[in-house]
Design an enzyme around this catalytic site. Sequence first.
Site, short mmCIF file in Angstrom:
data_model
loop_
_atom_site.label_atom_id
_atom_site.label_comp_id
_atom_site.label_asym_id
_atom_site.label_seq_id
_atom_site.Cartn_x
_atom_site.Cartn_y
_atom_site.Cartn_z
CD GLN A 181 -25.32 2.04 -18.60
OE1 GLN A 181 -24.53 2.39 -18.47
NE2 GLN A 181 -26.66 2.06 -18.78
CB CYS A 198 -24.77 3.99 -21.38
SG CYS A 198 -26.48 4.49 -22.94
CG HIS A 228 -23.16 1.16 -24.43
ND1 HIS A 228 -23.93 1.98 -23.76
CD2 HIS A 228 -21.62 0.97 -23.76
CE1 HIS A 228 -23.18 1.73 -22.65
NE2 HIS A 228 -22.19 0.74 -22.36
CG ASN A 258 -19.35 0.60 -20.71
OD1 ASN A 258 -19.78 1.41 -21.30
ND2 ASN A 258 -19.47 -0.81 -20.72
#
Lengths: 113, 233
Positions: free
Chosen positions: B19, B25, B168, B195
């Site tokens: 990102q 996110c 997140h 992630n």
Amino acid sequence: ATVSPDEVEDPLIRQVVPDAEDHLLNAEHHFTTFKASFGKNYATQEEHDYRFKVFKANLRRARKHQMMDPTAVHGVTKFSDLTPREFRRQYLGLKRLRLPADAHEAPILPTND
Amino acid sequence: LPTDFDWRDKGAVTNVKDQGSCGSCWSFSATGALEGAHFLSTGKLVSLSEQQLVDCDHECDPEEYGACDSGCNGGLMTSAFEYTLKAGGLEREEDYPYTGTDRGSCKFDRSKIAASVSNFSVISIDEDQIAANLVNHGPLAVGINAMFMQTYIGGVSCPYICSKRQDHGVLLVGYGAAGYAPIRFKEKPFWIIKNSWGENWGENGYYKICRGRNICGVDAMVSSVAAIHATSQ
């Protein structure tokens, strides 16, 4: 007291702490490795010095995290030159959950078999 | 439920994305869930556009003024599903590539829709239900507190104390029954989290967090999405 060479190389005594461990206390060494690993360049000496200060604080944080989270490995990451506030601002972005009108709760699924 | 499960082994997860310095996110979490759902409904894995969400999704909570998805300033996965439902779908990553900024205008082209949402749900805070929904419906969008993630390198994260306030957005792709925890002398079950900080973070871009007590709030904001097959017109 004297120590004979035979005693130093006694096969029954094994050094279990690697020599490289010394570097753990050497923040400058870590910072140099960090900059090389993640391609970090700072525009001015002031910025460099500030980032080094932040980096040292993050080394301490990583050590604290390691103690609080012993089953994971914590250490230097690509975010090690960011303050917690910068980290939050630049990399986190989840707002609080409020259910939109169209959202509905998932039906309870069987979990046996 | 199987004791171990991983959607990566079944081809439902795209490569780890990055990102950049942008609080987007939430968009990566949402696209990851829809990529998985689309795979389940069509058998095809398609990387979907986060930038479309960053540029075009300004979905707001009607009950709270100012609570809107806003590019690099944050958003919410369920709002992103809501937007996607209303907009008709998301384009492919290659048709609407990620730039890491939210200064551009919306360039959404309806004729290039590659995946569409049929519905979405929030899942109760129950680890068995989360696992059941993961296995049945594909990767799940989850919120997590990322404090320990700033210094995470590998292993199963199981902090003694961690805030449950999620900040997140990530993607839950699987779970394992036994990640060895040498300090505690026992095997610990864990979630596998994808992630969006690139492959040079964590375990090749992935994070493992232990299951069992809503650690870091990982069980409390879980959503599932279902896809319908859309063809380019």
